[in-house]
Write an enzyme that holds these catalytic residues in place. Sequence first.
Site, PDB file in Angstrom:
ATOM      1  N   LYS A 124     -29.214   4.263  -1.264  1.00 49.56           N
ATOM      2  CA  LYS A 124     -30.089   4.851  -2.280  1.00 49.56           C
ATOM      3  C   LYS A 124     -30.173   6.372  -2.109  1.00 49.56           C
ATOM      4  O   LYS A 124     -30.040   7.124  -3.082  1.00 49.56           O
ATOM      5  CB  LYS A 124     -31.495   4.248  -2.202  1.00 49.56           C
ATOM      6  CG  LYS A 124     -32.406   4.724  -3.333  1.00 49.56           C
ATOM      7  CD  LYS A 124     -33.822   4.190  -3.194  1.00 49.56           C
ATOM      8  CE  LYS A 124     -34.602   4.984  -2.182  1.00 49.56           C
ATOM      9  NZ  LYS A 124     -36.048   4.649  -2.166  1.00 49.56           N
ATOM     10  N   ASP A 142     -34.644   2.030  -6.797  1.00 47.92           N
ATOM     11  CA  ASP A 142     -35.841   1.927  -5.960  1.00 47.92           C
ATOM     12  C   ASP A 142     -36.714   0.783  -6.479  1.00 47.92           C
ATOM     13  O   ASP A 142     -36.285   0.000  -7.331  1.00 47.92           O
ATOM     14  CB  ASP A 142     -36.602   3.249  -5.943  1.00 47.92           C
ATOM     15  CG  ASP A 142     -37.224   3.586  -7.299  1.00 47.92           C
ATOM     16  OD1 ASP A 142     -36.968   2.870  -8.291  1.00 47.92           O
ATOM     17  OD2 ASP A 142     -37.990   4.568  -7.372  1.00 47.92           O
TER      18      ASP A 142
END
Length: 214
Positions: A124, A142
């Site tokens: 991420k 997320d």
Amino acid sequence: MAKQLDYHTLREIFTRFQAAEPEPKGELEHVNAYTLVVAVALSAQATDAGVNKATQELFKIADTPQKMLDLGEERLTEHIKTIGLYRNKAKNVIKLSRILVEDYGGEVPNSRAALQSLPGVGRKTANVVLNMWWHYPAQAVDTHIFRVGNRSGICPGKDVDAVERAIEDNIPVDFQQYAHHWLILHGRYHCKARKPMCGSCLIRDLCMYEDKNL
């Protein structure tokens, strides 16, 4: 998990997102690729606002890997002690700074694999850096995107990797650059976890979420 929305519905959804916010930006403050890496790494289990408050003074004195090493772990810890898991994060920032100096000449690499090899940098974080600094259409999934994607049908998936693939595979390419920004903002300010604001939602008529709050 909602059913994956079709191409035409997705195009209409992102056309509306684009009209409302043509060029959305991440909310983490940074001055270069290195400070962006540090800020995103610090943001795990913390708010962007909290990270920005902690790094406001830090980045004035340590905006390169070498300056961060010169600052040292103890002084770095003092700057970020208001952030969750700050001790472990401080260790990782020092470690990744040393690797950048020793292996990359003080520069931040721009491949996902190289970024993920740095301590404290996961997929991420790497995707955020690739997207925000190098404008590569990487999708940083997320909790907000995971929730919105599965509620709405925009990008459903059983885990973050599946949601990332759903974005890449289904959202029209002309929206890919800003896709994860639009989804994060929608989840953060409208499609909230406990009380989604369905009554004023921009895409309410296109969303698959059934328990809409009027």
